[in-house]
Enzyme design. Structure first.
Site, PDB file in Angstrom:
ATOM      1  N   ASP A 240      35.997  38.633  45.733  1.00 61.20           N
ATOM      2  CA  ASP A 240      36.303  38.414  44.970  1.00 61.20           C
ATOM      3  C   ASP A 240      37.387  39.443  44.558  1.00 61.20           C
ATOM      4  OD1 ASP A 240      36.841  35.811  42.071  1.00 61.20           O
ATOM      5  OD2 ASP A 240      37.452  38.234  41.880  1.00 61.20           O
ATOM      6  N   ILE A 241      38.735  40.205  44.897  1.00 62.99           N
ATOM      7  CA  ILE A 241      39.198  40.775  44.081  1.00 62.99           C
ATOM      8  C   ILE A 241      38.621  42.114  43.312  1.00 62.99           C
ATOM      9  CG2 ILE A 241      41.197  40.154  42.926  1.00 62.99           C
ATOM     10  CD1 ILE A 241      42.574  41.775  45.749  1.00 62.99           C
TER      11      ILE A 241
ATOM     12  N   GLY B 250      40.015  29.142  32.594  1.00 61.98           N
ATOM     13  CA  GLY B 250      39.339  30.434  32.822  1.00 61.98           C
ATOM     14  C   GLY B 250      40.459  29.885  34.115  1.00 61.98           C
ATOM     15  N   GLN B 251      40.476  29.053  35.218  1.00 61.40           N
ATOM     16  CA  GLN B 251      41.206  28.465  35.822  1.00 61.40           C
ATOM     17  C   GLN B 251      42.182  28.830  36.446  1.00 61.40           C
ATOM     18  OE1 GLN B 251      41.142  24.131  37.805  1.00 61.40           O
ATOM     19  NE2 GLN B 251      41.873  25.311  40.223  1.00 61.40           N
TER      20      GLN B 251
ATOM     21  N   HIS C 206      38.431  26.514  44.327  1.00 61.53           N
ATOM     22  CA  HIS C 206      37.219  27.773  44.904  1.00 61.53           C
ATOM     23  C   HIS C 206      35.452  28.070  44.039  1.00 61.53           C
ATOM     24  CE1 HIS C 206      39.861  28.534  42.204  1.00 61.53           C
ATOM     25  NE2 HIS C 206      38.855  29.620  41.651  1.00 61.53           N
TER      26      HIS C 206
ATOM     27  N   HIS D 145      32.928  30.117  42.795  1.00 65.56           N
ATOM     28  CA  HIS D 145      32.412  31.523  42.368  1.00 65.56           C
ATOM     29  C   HIS D 145      30.988  31.588  42.704  1.00 65.56           C
ATOM     30  CE1 HIS D 145      35.931  32.852  40.355  1.00 65.56           C
ATOM     31  NE2 HIS D 145      35.998  31.526  40.168  1.00 65.56           N
TER      32      HIS D 145
HETATM   33  P1  AMP Z   1      39.795  30.701  38.775  1.00 59.39           P
HETATM   34  O1  AMP Z   1      39.968  32.111  37.309  1.00 59.39           O
HETATM   35  O2  AMP Z   1      38.511  30.264  38.683  1.00 59.39           O
HETATM   36  O3  AMP Z   1      41.075  30.455  39.349  1.00 59.39           O
HETATM   37  O4  AMP Z   1      39.212  32.352  39.880  1.00 59.39           O
HETATM   38  C1  AMP Z   1      40.110  32.485  40.733  1.00 59.39           C
HETATM   39  C2  AMP Z   1      39.600  34.081  41.098  1.00 59.39           C
HETATM   40  O5  AMP Z   1      40.109  34.859  42.417  1.00 59.39           O
HETATM   41  C3  AMP Z   1      39.851  35.414  40.061  1.00 59.39           C
HETATM   42  O6  AMP Z   1      38.159  35.630  40.095  1.00 59.39           O
HETATM   43  C4  AMP Z   1      40.130  36.886  40.808  1.00 59.39           C
HETATM   44  O7  AMP Z   1      39.836  38.311  40.628  1.00 59.39           O
HETATM   45  C5  AMP Z   1      40.360  35.874  42.393  1.00 59.39           C
HETATM   46  N1  AMP Z   1      41.350  36.803  43.355  1.00 59.39           N
HETATM   47  C6  AMP Z   1      42.776  36.507  43.426  1.00 59.39           C
HETATM   48  N2  AMP Z   1      43.163  37.544  44.181  1.00 59.39           N
HETATM   49  C7  AMP Z   1      42.485  37.161  44.868  1.00 59.39           C
HETATM   50  C8  AMP Z   1      42.039  37.774  46.332  1.00 59.39           C
HETATM   51  N3  AMP Z   1      43.994  38.115  47.106  1.00 59.39           N
HETATM   52  N4  AMP Z   1      40.975  37.721  47.011  1.00 59.39           N
HETATM   53  C9  AMP Z   1      40.384  37.468  46.820  1.00 59.39           C
HETATM   54  N5  AMP Z   1      40.639  37.109  45.156  1.00 59.39           N
HETATM   55  C10 AMP Z   1      40.802  36.912  44.478  1.00 59.39           C
END
Ligand code: AMP
Ligand code: ZN
Length: 119
Positions: free
Chosen positions: A35-36, A98-99, A105, A107
């Protein structure tokens, strides 16, 4: 059609390599990458290569892919050595929970303690 790649989907672009990611595991059906914006010492996202909007949609439309995501979540936890002390698998589902990315995906969070109930 259900499961087809979406042109405007960030995680579909990670599947194709169009958007770079730090990939930690890949199978025929899944990709796992860091995760970024990590929320724990280990924070890896496991995604199916097929596009579904959330965990329930994936389970309904492609149950084998959902099983693959969950199996890979366990493999990531083992690879990252967070399985012994426990880890959390989270599927935020819906904007109110929070999606923010509308491609299923998981986590995989580990390497620290977690509260219950969650925040
Ligand atoms: P959610 O908020 O549950 O939809 O999770 C989306 C997740 O994607 C968040 O934790 C972000 O930090 C992560 N995210 C968004 N863009 C990227 C990216 N380019 N590479 C890796 N993780 C990302
Ligand atoms: Zn997608």
């Amino acid at each position: 059609m259900a499961g087809e790649p979406q042109a405007d989907c960030l995680f579909c672009k990670i599947v194709t390599g169009e958007v770079p990611a730090t990939i930690v595991r890949e199978t025929d059906t899944t990709v796992a990458f860091r995760d970024i914006n990590p929320q724990a010492p280990t924070h890896v996202l496991v995604i199916p290569k097929v596009h579904y909007r959330d965990a329930a949609d994936l389970a309904a439309g492609d149950p084998q892919a959902m099983a693959d995501v969950l199996r890979e979540a366990g493999e990531v936890a083992a690879q990252e050595k967070v399985d012994e002390h426990g880890y959390r698998i989270v599927f935020n589902t819906g904007a109110g929970a929070g999606q923010t990315v509308w491609h299923t995906h998981a986590h995989v969070l580990g390497g620290r303690g977690f509260n219950w109930p969650p925040g």
